[in-house]
Design an enzyme around this catalytic site. Structure first.
Site, PDB file in Angstrom:
ATOM      1  N   LYS A  13      -4.101   3.149  -1.041  1.00  0.00           N
ATOM      2  CA  LYS A  13      -5.076   2.197  -1.599  1.00  0.00           C
ATOM      3  C   LYS A  13      -4.853   0.789  -1.023  1.00  0.00           C
ATOM      4  O   LYS A  13      -5.783   0.151  -0.550  1.00  0.00           O
ATOM      5  CB  LYS A  13      -4.953   2.127  -3.136  1.00  0.00           C
ATOM      6  N   ARG A  88      -6.533   2.452 -14.671  1.00  0.00           N
ATOM      7  CA  ARG A  88      -5.567   3.541 -14.594  1.00  0.00           C
ATOM      8  C   ARG A  88      -5.522   4.340 -15.887  1.00  0.00           C
ATOM      9  O   ARG A  88      -4.709   5.265 -15.992  1.00  0.00           O
ATOM     10  CB  ARG A  88      -4.184   2.958 -14.368  1.00  0.00           C
ATOM     11  N   ARG A 127       8.081   3.827   2.835  1.00  0.00           N
ATOM     12  CA  ARG A 127       7.323   2.569   2.816  1.00  0.00           C
ATOM     13  C   ARG A 127       8.241   1.343   2.855  1.00  0.00           C
ATOM     14  O   ARG A 127       9.257   1.282   2.188  1.00  0.00           O
ATOM     15  CB  ARG A 127       6.467   2.501   1.553  1.00  0.00           C
ATOM     16  N   ARG A 160      10.574  -1.036  -2.075  1.00  0.00           N
ATOM     17  CA  ARG A 160      10.351  -1.267  -3.501  1.00  0.00           C
ATOM     18  C   ARG A 160      11.288  -0.397  -4.332  1.00  0.00           C
ATOM     19  O   ARG A 160      11.497   0.777  -4.018  1.00  0.00           O
ATOM     20  CB  ARG A 160       8.888  -0.922  -3.851  1.00  0.00           C
ATOM     21  N   ARG A 171       6.375   8.171 -11.484  1.00  0.00           N
ATOM     22  CA  ARG A 171       5.054   7.541 -11.308  1.00  0.00           C
ATOM     23  C   ARG A 171       3.987   8.597 -11.039  1.00  0.00           C
ATOM     24  O   ARG A 171       2.862   8.487 -11.531  1.00  0.00           O
ATOM     25  CB  ARG A 171       5.104   6.540 -10.152  1.00  0.00           C
TER      26      ARG A 171
HETATM   27  P1  AP5 Z   1       0.062   2.213   0.271  1.00  0.00           P
HETATM   28  O1  AP5 Z   1      -1.195   1.697   0.881  1.00  0.00           O
HETATM   29  O2  AP5 Z   1       1.127   1.235  -0.050  1.00  0.00           O
HETATM   30  O3  AP5 Z   1      -0.296   3.147  -0.988  1.00  0.00           O
HETATM   31  P2  AP5 Z   1      -0.827   2.749  -2.435  1.00  0.00           P
HETATM   32  O4  AP5 Z   1      -1.827   3.774  -2.827  1.00  0.00           O
HETATM   33  O5  AP5 Z   1      -1.270   1.308  -2.462  1.00  0.00           O
HETATM   34  O6  AP5 Z   1       0.509   2.974  -3.230  1.00  0.00           O
HETATM   35  P3  AP5 Z   1       1.218   2.178  -4.404  1.00  0.00           P
HETATM   36  O7  AP5 Z   1       2.547   2.830  -4.602  1.00  0.00           O
HETATM   37  O8  AP5 Z   1       1.245   0.685  -4.138  1.00  0.00           O
HETATM   38  O9  AP5 Z   1       0.291   2.481  -5.565  1.00  0.00           O
HETATM   39  P4  AP5 Z   1       0.684   2.506  -7.016  1.00  0.00           P
HETATM   40  O10 AP5 Z   1      -0.659   2.746  -7.570  1.00  0.00           O
HETATM   41  O11 AP5 Z   1       1.711   3.393  -7.516  1.00  0.00           O
HETATM   42  O12 AP5 Z   1       1.441   1.116  -7.203  1.00  0.00           O
HETATM   43  P5  AP5 Z   1       0.928  -0.288  -7.705  1.00  0.00           P
HETATM   44  O13 AP5 Z   1       1.520  -1.295  -6.831  1.00  0.00           O
HETATM   45  O14 AP5 Z   1      -0.545  -0.291  -7.931  1.00  0.00           O
HETATM   46  O15 AP5 Z   1       0.645   3.354   1.259  1.00  0.00           O
HETATM   47  C1  AP5 Z   1       1.862   3.995   0.983  1.00  0.00           C
HETATM   48  C2  AP5 Z   1       2.617   4.256   2.291  1.00  0.00           C
HETATM   49  O16 AP5 Z   1       1.895   5.215   3.078  1.00  0.00           O
HETATM   50  C3  AP5 Z   1       2.779   3.018   3.185  1.00  0.00           C
HETATM   51  O17 AP5 Z   1       4.033   3.075   3.785  1.00  0.00           O
HETATM   52  C4  AP5 Z   1       1.665   3.161   4.250  1.00  0.00           C
HETATM   53  O18 AP5 Z   1       2.038   2.596   5.475  1.00  0.00           O
HETATM   54  C5  AP5 Z   1       1.550   4.683   4.348  1.00  0.00           C
HETATM   55  N1  AP5 Z   1       0.180   5.157   4.603  1.00  0.00           N
HETATM   56  C6  AP5 Z   1      -0.956   4.748   3.985  1.00  0.00           C
HETATM   57  N2  AP5 Z   1      -2.015   5.460   4.443  1.00  0.00           N
HETATM   58  C7  AP5 Z   1      -1.530   6.334   5.344  1.00  0.00           C
HETATM   59  C8  AP5 Z   1      -2.135   7.340   6.161  1.00  0.00           C
HETATM   60  N3  AP5 Z   1      -3.446   7.599   6.143  1.00  0.00           N
HETATM   61  N4  AP5 Z   1      -1.325   8.068   6.985  1.00  0.00           N
HETATM   62  C9  AP5 Z   1       0.016   7.819   7.018  1.00  0.00           C
HETATM   63  N5  AP5 Z   1       0.647   6.875   6.271  1.00  0.00           N
HETATM   64  C10 AP5 Z   1      -0.122   6.151   5.443  1.00  0.00           C
HETATM   65  O19 AP5 Z   1       1.592  -0.333  -9.162  1.00  0.00           O
HETATM   66  C11 AP5 Z   1       2.984  -0.479  -9.335  1.00  0.00           C
HETATM   67  C12 AP5 Z   1       3.301  -0.494 -10.832  1.00  0.00           C
HETATM   68  O20 AP5 Z   1       2.611  -1.601 -11.464  1.00  0.00           O
HETATM   69  C13 AP5 Z   1       2.825   0.732 -11.621  1.00  0.00           C
HETATM   70  O21 AP5 Z   1       3.761   1.795 -11.551  1.00  0.00           O
HETATM   71  C14 AP5 Z   1       2.698   0.144 -13.037  1.00  0.00           C
HETATM   72  O22 AP5 Z   1       3.961   0.006 -13.650  1.00  0.00           O
HETATM   73  C15 AP5 Z   1       2.154  -1.248 -12.761  1.00  0.00           C
HETATM   74  N6  AP5 Z   1       0.685  -1.262 -12.761  1.00  0.00           N
HETATM   75  C16 AP5 Z   1      -0.137  -1.560 -11.710  1.00  0.00           C
HETATM   76  N7  AP5 Z   1      -1.422  -1.467 -12.072  1.00  0.00           N
HETATM   77  C17 AP5 Z   1      -1.438  -1.096 -13.375  1.00  0.00           C
HETATM   78  C18 AP5 Z   1      -2.477  -0.804 -14.297  1.00  0.00           C
HETATM   79  N8  AP5 Z   1      -3.777  -0.873 -13.961  1.00  0.00           N
HETATM   80  N9  AP5 Z   1      -2.114  -0.435 -15.557  1.00  0.00           N
HETATM   81  C19 AP5 Z   1      -0.816  -0.387 -15.934  1.00  0.00           C
HETATM   82  N10 AP5 Z   1       0.213  -0.614 -15.094  1.00  0.00           N
HETATM   83  C20 AP5 Z   1      -0.091  -0.970 -13.831  1.00  0.00           C
END
Ligand code: AP5
Length: 218
Positions: A13, A88, A127, A160, A171
Protein backbone atom coordinates in the site's frame (compact mmCIF):
# COMPACT_ATOMS: atom_id res chain seq x y z
CA UNK A 1 -11.70 11.39 -6.17
CA UNK A 2 -11.74 9.56 -2.83
CA UNK A 3 -9.80 6.31 -2.99
CA UNK A 4 -8.84 3.68 -0.42
CA UNK A 5 -5.76 1.51 -0.95
CA UNK A 6 -6.53 -1.66 0.94
CA UNK A 7 -4.49 -4.77 1.70
CA UNK A 8 -2.78 -6.85 4.35
CA UNK A 9 0.40 -5.67 6.09
CA UNK A 10 3.19 -5.79 3.51
CA UNK A 11 0.90 -5.91 0.47
CA UNK A 12 2.48 -2.74 -0.94
CA UNK A 13 0.00 0.00 0.00
CA UNK A 14 2.66 2.51 1.07
CA UNK A 15 4.96 1.71 -1.88
CA UNK A 16 2.17 2.24 -4.39
CA UNK A 17 0.50 5.22 -2.70
CA UNK A 18 3.75 7.17 -2.64
CA UNK A 19 4.11 6.58 -6.40
CA UNK A 20 0.60 7.06 -7.69
CA UNK A 21 -1.16 9.53 -5.35
CA UNK A 22 0.82 12.45 -6.77
CA UNK A 23 0.34 11.19 -10.32
CA UNK A 24 -3.43 11.32 -9.96
CA UNK A 25 -3.40 14.53 -7.86
CA UNK A 26 -4.57 13.08 -4.56
CA UNK A 27 -3.33 13.78 -1.03
CA UNK A 28 -1.77 10.60 0.45
CA UNK A 29 -2.91 9.92 4.01
CA UNK A 30 -1.34 6.91 5.78
CA UNK A 31 -2.50 6.33 9.35
CA UNK A 32 0.53 4.12 10.12
CA UNK A 33 2.88 6.96 9.05
CA UNK A 34 0.93 9.48 11.15
CA UNK A 35 1.23 7.20 14.21
CA UNK A 36 4.97 6.61 13.60
CA UNK A 37 5.56 10.38 13.32
CA UNK A 38 3.69 10.88 16.62
CA UNK A 39 5.88 8.17 18.23
CA UNK A 40 9.04 9.93 16.96
CA UNK A 41 7.85 13.25 18.38
CA UNK A 42 7.01 11.61 21.72
CA UNK A 43 3.47 13.06 21.84
CA UNK A 44 0.66 11.61 24.00
CA UNK A 45 -0.89 10.15 20.84
CA UNK A 46 2.47 8.60 19.96
CA UNK A 47 2.88 7.00 23.41
CA UNK A 48 -0.60 5.53 23.24
CA UNK A 49 -0.21 4.33 19.64
CA UNK A 50 3.17 2.73 20.35
CA UNK A 51 1.71 0.53 23.09
CA UNK A 52 -0.60 -1.05 20.48
CA UNK A 53 1.78 -1.03 17.51
CA UNK A 54 4.49 -2.84 19.49
CA UNK A 55 2.05 -5.69 20.08
CA UNK A 56 0.84 -5.75 16.47
CA UNK A 57 -2.64 -4.65 17.56
CA UNK A 58 -4.87 -1.92 16.18
CA UNK A 59 -4.94 1.46 17.89
CA UNK A 60 -8.49 1.86 19.34
CA UNK A 61 -11.15 3.09 16.93
CA UNK A 62 -12.11 6.24 18.86
CA UNK A 63 -8.51 7.55 18.84
CA UNK A 64 -7.85 6.57 15.21
CA UNK A 65 -11.11 7.95 13.84
CA UNK A 66 -10.65 11.28 15.67
CA UNK A 67 -7.09 11.58 14.36
CA UNK A 68 -8.12 10.79 10.77
CA UNK A 69 -11.04 13.24 10.78
CA UNK A 70 -8.76 15.98 12.13
CA UNK A 71 -6.33 15.23 9.30
CA UNK A 72 -9.10 15.43 6.69
CA UNK A 73 -10.31 18.72 8.20
CA UNK A 74 -6.75 20.05 7.98
CA UNK A 75 -6.69 19.33 4.25
CA UNK A 76 -9.57 21.75 3.74
CA UNK A 77 -10.38 22.02 0.05
CA UNK A 78 -8.15 19.17 -1.20
CA UNK A 79 -9.64 17.73 -4.38
CA UNK A 80 -9.38 14.17 -3.10
CA UNK A 81 -7.47 11.70 -0.93
CA UNK A 82 -5.77 8.36 -1.25
CA UNK A 83 -6.19 6.64 2.13
CA UNK A 84 -3.59 4.00 3.03
CA UNK A 85 -4.18 1.90 6.16
CA UNK A 86 -7.63 3.35 6.91
CA UNK A 87 -10.34 2.10 7.38
CA UNK A 88 -9.28 -1.09 9.15
CA UNK A 89 -12.50 -1.92 11.01
CA UNK A 90 -16.18 -1.70 10.16
CA UNK A 91 -16.55 1.13 12.71
CA UNK A 92 -13.82 3.08 10.88
CA UNK A 93 -15.45 2.44 7.49
CA UNK A 94 -18.81 3.72 8.74
CA UNK A 95 -17.19 6.78 10.38
CA UNK A 96 -15.40 7.57 7.10
CA UNK A 97 -18.62 7.31 5.11
CA UNK A 98 -20.32 9.69 7.57
CA UNK A 99 -17.43 12.18 7.50
CA UNK A 100 -17.41 12.24 3.70
CA UNK A 101 -21.21 12.49 3.54
CA UNK A 102 -20.99 15.64 5.72
CA UNK A 103 -18.77 17.08 2.96
CA UNK A 104 -21.29 15.84 0.35
CA UNK A 105 -18.79 13.42 -1.21
CA UNK A 106 -18.25 9.66 -0.94
CA UNK A 107 -15.60 6.96 -1.40
CA UNK A 108 -15.30 6.36 -5.16
CA UNK A 109 -13.20 3.20 -5.16
CA UNK A 110 -11.44 0.81 -2.86
CA UNK A 111 -8.46 -0.86 -4.51
CA UNK A 112 -7.67 -4.18 -2.84
CA UNK A 113 -4.04 -5.28 -3.37
CA UNK A 114 -4.19 -9.05 -3.04
CA UNK A 115 -1.00 -10.92 -2.01
CA UNK A 116 -0.42 -14.45 -0.62
CA UNK A 117 0.56 -14.90 3.03
CA UNK A 118 3.99 -16.37 2.21
CA UNK A 119 4.82 -13.36 0.04
CA UNK A 120 3.55 -10.92 2.71
CA UNK A 121 5.94 -12.42 5.25
CA UNK A 122 8.86 -12.28 2.75
CA UNK A 123 8.11 -8.59 2.12
CA UNK A 124 7.81 -7.65 5.80
CA UNK A 125 10.97 -9.49 6.83
CA UNK A 126 13.05 -7.77 4.10
CA UNK A 127 11.65 -4.26 4.42
CA UNK A 128 13.88 -1.29 5.27
CA UNK A 129 12.40 2.18 5.92
CA UNK A 130 14.03 5.62 5.91
CA UNK A 131 14.07 7.22 9.36
CA UNK A 132 14.00 10.67 7.80
CA UNK A 133 11.52 10.63 4.89
CA UNK A 134 9.73 7.28 5.37
CA UNK A 135 10.72 5.90 1.92
CA UNK A 136 10.39 2.12 1.77
CA UNK A 137 12.90 -0.40 0.37
CA UNK A 138 13.27 -4.17 0.28
CA UNK A 139 16.62 -5.91 0.62
CA UNK A 140 15.92 -8.08 -2.45
CA UNK A 141 12.98 -6.64 -4.39
CA UNK A 142 13.81 -2.94 -4.12
CA UNK A 143 17.30 -2.45 -2.66
CA UNK A 144 18.73 1.04 -2.06
CA UNK A 145 21.74 2.02 -4.20
CA UNK A 146 23.92 2.16 -1.07
CA UNK A 147 23.11 -0.32 1.73
CA UNK A 148 21.58 1.41 4.77
CA UNK A 149 21.15 4.83 3.01
CA UNK A 150 18.01 6.30 1.50
CA UNK A 151 18.31 7.05 -2.25
CA UNK A 152 15.86 9.92 -1.91
CA UNK A 153 17.21 11.93 1.05
CA UNK A 154 20.38 10.13 2.25
CA UNK A 155 18.69 9.27 5.59
CA UNK A 156 19.47 6.16 7.61
CA UNK A 157 17.42 3.02 6.88
CA UNK A 158 16.03 0.89 9.73
CA UNK A 159 13.87 -2.21 10.16
CA UNK A 160 10.52 -1.55 11.85
CA UNK A 161 10.11 -3.29 15.23
CA UNK A 162 6.67 -4.52 14.17
CA UNK A 163 8.26 -6.35 11.21
CA UNK A 164 9.94 -8.82 13.60
CA UNK A 165 8.49 -12.30 12.82
CA UNK A 166 6.29 -12.68 15.95
CA UNK A 167 4.72 -9.21 15.59
CA UNK A 168 4.33 -9.58 11.82
CA UNK A 169 2.39 -12.85 12.35
CA UNK A 170 0.24 -11.12 14.97
CA UNK A 171 -0.50 -8.23 12.55
CA UNK A 172 -1.58 -10.69 9.85
CA UNK A 173 -3.90 -12.41 12.37
CA UNK A 174 -5.44 -9.04 13.31
CA UNK A 175 -5.85 -8.21 9.61
CA UNK A 176 -7.82 -11.39 8.85
CA UNK A 177 -9.97 -11.05 11.97
CA UNK A 178 -10.73 -7.34 12.16
CA UNK A 179 -9.83 -5.75 8.83
CA UNK A 180 -10.81 -8.27 6.13
CA UNK A 181 -14.59 -7.80 6.89
CA UNK A 182 -14.23 -4.21 5.61
CA UNK A 183 -13.85 -5.70 2.10
CA UNK A 184 -17.36 -7.11 2.22
CA UNK A 185 -18.73 -3.75 3.37
CA UNK A 186 -17.40 -2.04 0.23
CA UNK A 187 -18.14 -5.03 -2.04
CA UNK A 188 -21.80 -4.59 -1.13
CA UNK A 189 -21.55 -0.91 -2.11
CA UNK A 190 -20.14 -2.00 -5.51
CA UNK A 191 -16.91 -0.03 -4.94
CA UNK A 192 -14.36 -2.84 -4.56
CA UNK A 193 -11.74 -3.44 -7.28
CA UNK A 194 -9.34 -6.34 -6.78
CA UNK A 195 -5.77 -6.00 -8.10
CA UNK A 196 -3.15 -8.77 -8.21
CA UNK A 197 -0.37 -7.53 -5.89
CA UNK A 198 2.12 -10.35 -6.62
CA UNK A 199 3.83 -8.97 -9.77
CA UNK A 200 6.72 -6.49 -9.72
CA UNK A 201 6.14 -3.04 -8.17
CA UNK A 202 5.85 -1.22 -11.55
CA UNK A 203 3.30 -3.75 -12.88
CA UNK A 204 1.13 -3.52 -9.77
CA UNK A 205 1.32 0.27 -10.10
CA UNK A 206 0.10 0.06 -13.72
CA UNK A 207 -2.84 -2.15 -12.68
CA UNK A 208 -3.82 0.30 -9.94
CA UNK A 209 -3.65 3.26 -12.32
CA UNK A 210 -5.73 1.32 -14.86
CA UNK A 211 -8.31 0.64 -12.14
CA UNK A 212 -8.47 4.41 -11.61
CA UNK A 213 -8.91 4.95 -15.34
CA UNK A 214 -5.42 6.44 -15.79
CA UNK A 215 -3.41 4.94 -18.69
CA UNK A 216 0.35 4.48 -18.11
CA UNK A 217 3.02 3.68 -20.74
CA UNK A 218 4.89 0.34 -20.50
P1 AP5 B 1 4.89 -1.64 1.83
O1 AP5 B 1 4.52 -0.75 0.69
O2 AP5 B 1 5.66 -1.04 2.94
O3 AP5 B 1 3.58 -2.41 2.36
P2 AP5 B 1 2.33 -1.86 3.19
O4 AP5 B 1 1.12 -2.52 2.64
O5 AP5 B 1 2.34 -0.35 3.23
O6 AP5 B 1 2.70 -2.49 4.58
P3 AP5 B 1 2.62 -1.95 6.07
O7 AP5 B 1 3.28 -2.99 6.92
O8 AP5 B 1 3.17 -0.55 6.19
O9 AP5 B 1 1.12 -1.95 6.29
P4 AP5 B 1 0.43 -2.09 7.62
O10 AP5 B 1 -0.95 -1.89 7.14
O11 AP5 B 1 0.62 -3.25 8.46
O12 AP5 B 1 1.17 -1.01 8.52
P5 AP5 B 1 0.81 0.49 8.87
O13 AP5 B 1 2.05 1.25 8.79
O14 AP5 B 1 -0.39 0.95 8.11
O15 AP5 B 1 5.68 -2.90 1.22
C1 AP5 B 1 6.21 -3.89 2.06
C2 AP5 B 1 7.56 -4.38 1.50
O16 AP5 B 1 7.34 -5.07 0.26
C3 AP5 B 1 8.56 -3.26 1.19
O17 AP5 B 1 9.83 -3.71 1.52
C4 AP5 B 1 8.44 -3.05 -0.34
O18 AP5 B 1 9.65 -2.63 -0.90
C5 AP5 B 1 8.06 -4.46 -0.80
N1 AP5 B 1 7.14 -4.48 -1.95
C6 AP5 B 1 6.02 -3.73 -2.12
N2 AP5 B 1 5.40 -4.07 -3.27
C7 AP5 B 1 6.14 -5.06 -3.82
C8 AP5 B 1 6.01 -5.83 -5.02
N3 AP5 B 1 5.01 -5.66 -5.89
N4 AP5 B 1 6.96 -6.77 -5.28
C9 AP5 B 1 8.00 -6.96 -4.41
N5 AP5 B 1 8.17 -6.26 -3.26
C10 AP5 B 1 7.25 -5.33 -2.97
O19 AP5 B 1 0.33 0.32 10.39
C11 AP5 B 1 1.24 0.03 11.42
C12 AP5 B 1 0.47 -0.05 12.75
O20 AP5 B 1 -0.17 1.21 13.01
C13 AP5 B 1 -0.68 -1.07 12.78
O21 AP5 B 1 -0.22 -2.37 13.10
C14 AP5 B 1 -1.57 -0.47 13.89
O22 AP5 B 1 -1.04 -0.73 15.17
C15 AP5 B 1 -1.44 1.03 13.62
N6 AP5 B 1 -2.48 1.50 12.70
C16 AP5 B 1 -2.30 2.04 11.46
N7 AP5 B 1 -3.47 2.36 10.90
C17 AP5 B 1 -4.44 2.01 11.79
C18 AP5 B 1 -5.85 2.06 11.77
N8 AP5 B 1 -6.54 2.54 10.71
N9 AP5 B 1 -6.52 1.60 12.86
C19 AP5 B 1 -5.86 1.15 13.95
N10 AP5 B 1 -4.52 1.04 14.02
C20 AP5 B 1 -3.81 1.47 12.95
Amino acid sequence: MYVILFGAPGSGKGTQASRIAQKVGLAHIATGDIFRQAVQRGTELGKLAQSYMDKGQLVPDDVTIRMLIERLDGLGGASGYMLDGFPRTLAQARALDEALARREVAVDKILYIKVSNEELLRRLSGRWTCRQCGAVYHQIYQPPQEPGRCDRCGGQLYQRDDDQPATAHQRLGVYFQQTAPVLEYYRQQGKLVEVDGEPAIEDVGRSLLAALGVPSPR
